[in-house]
Design a protein around this motif. Structure first.
Motif: not given
Length: 372
Positions: A44-47, A57-62
């Motif tokens: 239930g937590f948003t960016d 906030i980072i878009n990719q795990a890499s």
């Protein structure tokens, strides 16, 4: 320190390594936190919640793995994640290496600093970062077992607590520690006939003082275990040897002789399981049948109640995250012998004795490995 929180990718795993409140606390100590997009969405937590706490906030795990000096997770890194670890990067998460040779080999190859929640100790002989998940899993085991006993799931078709005039199900709990105690609380509350087996007489005394005649606290011998398992409607496997593979206490022969439709919930499956016929399952396909006995062996049980589990885990891990971030991993580990016990792999060396013994690696004392 830059701390990275990737989104968990194990099957039906919705927990997250850090909640926004933990992120805010770490940032208030002067550190930076980067979080993969939607990492907390499962609870239930948003960016935006993380941004409001000060995270990036980072878009990719890499990119999280590439930028972070310490990775904070919940479950053991999957193969694709292990490939992104690098030398001198700190990994702080559950690992459960003893039954997992491929993961151990990958962590050795990475030369990362791998600290396992489940082997961090405390002054009371406990495992403070494993305890909250053991509490959750112990309580969940009875829920899962009750469902497994339903006829639609190939079980015996029994209500755990019975009804007036009908006997309740017999629940046999192997191990009276954190998992077993919490399982017993739930089973007693549901009105089951409860037996707890353990080889530690102090544990048995504690159970007796806590539950009185609501349970039977029995010293576990081969004879007692066989007698009660064969008579059980539901067996809960809750035996733990810290860092080591769980002993196979319930054998294939026991399974063959159990009641048709009886159920087993092997909470020890993360450490290989204490039932000989156990194999890890997922929340997508949680059960399978061996000799007419329903086996529930989900390796991340608390992931089914991720909000409760995540908050309980964060309460326990946050002080250690701060120690590592504030002092750096070397000083933090040297200053805290209990955190040092959590060090499983560093610079290609195995520093957890039980893992080394189980998998055939050379054991290196963690303090020696740190200094060298």
């Amino acid at each position: 320190m830059i701390i990275g929180v990737p989104k968990e990718i194990k099957n039906h795993e919705y927990r997250v390594g850090m909640v926004p409140a933990s992120v805010r606390e770490v940032i208030n100590h002067g550190h930076e936190v980067i979080v993969e997009t939607n990492a907390g969405i499962g609870i239930g937590f948003t960016d935006q919640d993380y941004v409001d706490a000060g995270a990036k906030i980072i878009n990719q795990a890499s990119d999280v793995f590439a930028q972070a000096e310490m990775i904070v997770k919940v479950k053991e890194p999957q193969a694709v994640e292990r490939a992104m670890l690098r030398e001198d990067q700190v990994l702080f998460t559950y690992l459960h290496l003893a039954p997992d040779l491929p993961q151990t080999e990958d962590l050795i190859k990475s030369k990362a600093i791998c600290i396992a929640y489940e082997t961090v100790t405390d002054d009371f002989g406990g495992l403070p970062l494993l305890a909250p998940m053991s509490e959750v899993a112990g309580r969940m085991s009875i829920q899962a077992g009750a469902q497994a006993l339903e006829k639609s799931n190939a079980g015996r078709g029994m209500l755990l607590g019975g009804v007036p005039g009908v006997e309740p199900a017999k629940v046999v709990i192997i191990g009276g520690g954190m998992v077993g105690n919490n399982a017993a609380q739930m089973a007693v509350g549901m009105g089951a006939d409860v037996v707890v087996l353990d080889r530690n007489t102090n544990v048995l005394r504690k159970l007796d003082a806590q539950f009185g005649n609501k349970i039977k606290a029995i010293y576990s011998t081969a004879d007692a275990l066989e007698k009660h398992v064969l008579d059980a409607d539901l067996v809960i496997g809750g035996v733990l040897i810290p860092g080591a593979a769980a002993p196979k206490l319930v054998t294939k022969e026991h399974i063959k002789s159990m009641k048709p439709g009886a159920a087993i919930v092997d909470v020890a499956i993360d450490q290989g399981g204490c039932i000989e016929t156990s194999k890890a399952t997922t929340h997508a396909e949680p059960t399978y049948i061996v000799d007419d006995v329903v086996h529930y062996c989900v390796a991340n049980m608390p992931g089914a109640v991720p909000r409760t589990s995540t908050f309980a885990l964060n309460n326990a891990t946050l002080p250690y995250i701060l120690q590592i971030a504030n002092k750096g991993h070397v000083q933090a580990l040297l200053d805290n012998k209990h955190l040092l016990n959590g060090l499983n792999v560093i610079d290609g060396q195995v520093t957890c004795q039980s893992v080394a013994e189980n998998l055939g690696f050379e054991y290196v004392d963690p303090a020696v490995a740190l200094i060298n």
